[in-house]
Design an enzyme around this catalytic site. Structure first.
Site, PDB file in Angstrom:
ATOM      1  N   ALA A 135      44.953  68.575  63.644  1.00 22.31           N
ATOM      2  CA  ALA A 135      45.250  67.179  63.296  1.00 22.31           C
ATOM      3  C   ALA A 135      44.511  66.275  64.276  1.00 22.31           C
ATOM      4  O   ALA A 135      44.138  66.687  65.376  1.00 22.31           O
ATOM      5  CB  ALA A 135      46.751  66.900  63.367  1.00 22.31           C
ATOM      6  N   GLU A 184      42.892  70.105  52.561  1.00 23.09           N
ATOM      7  CA  GLU A 184      43.929  70.351  53.570  1.00 23.09           C
ATOM      8  C   GLU A 184      45.285  69.900  53.054  1.00 23.09           C
ATOM      9  O   GLU A 184      46.293  70.588  53.207  1.00 23.09           O
ATOM     10  CB  GLU A 184      43.604  69.613  54.874  1.00 23.09           C
TER      11      GLU A 184
HETATM   12  O1  DER Z   1      40.156  67.020  59.560  1.00 21.88           O
HETATM   13  C1  DER Z   1      41.155  67.480  60.147  1.00 21.88           C
HETATM   14  O2  DER Z   1      42.296  67.031  59.970  1.00 21.88           O
HETATM   15  C2  DER Z   1      40.936  68.601  61.101  1.00 21.88           C
HETATM   16  O3  DER Z   1      42.085  69.378  61.158  1.00 21.88           O
HETATM   17  C3  DER Z   1      40.461  68.109  62.461  1.00 21.88           C
HETATM   18  O4  DER Z   1      40.211  66.727  62.504  1.00 21.88           O
HETATM   19  C4  DER Z   1      41.333  68.500  63.639  1.00 21.88           C
HETATM   20  O5  DER Z   1      40.690  68.159  64.821  1.00 21.88           O
HETATM   21  P1  DER Z   1      40.161  69.280  65.855  1.00 21.88           P
HETATM   22  O6  DER Z   1      38.759  69.638  65.443  1.00 21.88           O
HETATM   23  O7  DER Z   1      40.230  68.568  67.183  1.00 21.88           O
HETATM   24  O8  DER Z   1      41.077  70.480  65.782  1.00 21.88           O
END
Ligand code: DER
Length: 224
Positions: free
Chosen positions: A85, A105
């Site tokens: 996230a 997602e």
């Molecule tokens: O797009 C999203 O939600 C991904 O899960 C991502 O943005 C999560 O971030 P991270 O690369 O720092 O795990």
């Protein structure tokens, strides 16, 4: 711990939740990457699982690690999804979409009994909104959507991608929307969905059941 080490710790911690023969969802991004890697190690040692991916990128990574991939349409309930996230608040409301996979997602999350978020402590916020909200839109009308969002007390809306627009796995564009602190995430989500041309938002509300937060001091915080 630096950011990479925290991401690795959170991803590997979540991999312990996976039991033999589970149907799981695998997230997208640099933290979910470590969850997938840890799963690959366990598959090498004989763990039998099946997975639904949240992006082509994650599907390719999982396949390379011999993790069997199924299409979302070919499964019923997913027992456990692990994903990253961009922001997590104390009520497990999320901003997601930084990696450009928010539509898949959210579909996978909605099909999951449990959604476990893996993140480093920098993603924890008291109130959503410091991270620009990704909104997935139909390319044909993105300028009109942008205009409507700017009328919604949003200071800035940027089409993701330079010099060419970023195109999602499902063939859409993403608008990064700078709302600032979000007072009412549910109301904002509804308002955005009323704009013709909006496909999905990066507001994940009432979906996450747990968050695994890796801290710089080496500890792991579980939020349920
Ligand atoms: O797009 C999203 O939600 C991904 O899960 C991502 O943005 C999560 O971030 P991270 O690369 O720092 O795990």
């Amino acid at each position: 711990m630096d950011a990479l080490t925290m991401k690795k710790a959170a991803g590997e911690f979540a991999a312990r939740y996976v039991e033999p023969h589970m149907l799981i969802g695998i997230g997208t991004g640099s933290t979910a990457y470590w969850f997938i890697q840890a799963l690959g190690e366990r598959v090498k040692q004989g763990l039998q699982i099946r997975a639904v991916a949240t992006s082509k990128e994650s599907a390719q990574l999982a396949s390379a690690l011999q993790i069997p991939i199924l299409e979302l349409n070919d499964v019923d309930e997913i027992v456990l999804t692990v994903d990253g996230a961009d922001e997590v608040d104390p009520q497990l409301r999320l901003i997601k979409g930084g990696g450009g996979a928010l539509l898949q997602e959210k579909m996978v999350a909605a099909a999951s009994r449990r959604l476990v978020i893996v993140a480093d402590e920098r993603k924890q916020v008291q109130q959503l909104g410091a991270f620009p909200l990704p909104v997935e839109v139909i390319p044909a009308g993105w300028k009109h959507v942008r205009r409507r969002i700017l009328e919604m007390n949003c200071s800035r809306v940027e089409l993701r991608g330079n010099p060419q627009p970023f195109v999602t796995d499902h063939g859409h564009y993403i608008l990064d929307c700078y709302f600032g602190k979000i007072e009412d995430a549910h109301a904002l989500n509804i308002s955005l969905h009323q704009i013709p041309g909006v496909v999905e938002t990066g507001l994940f509300l009432n979906l996450a059941t747990e968050a695994i937060i890796a801290r710089a001091d080496g500890s792991i915080q579980i939020i349920r």
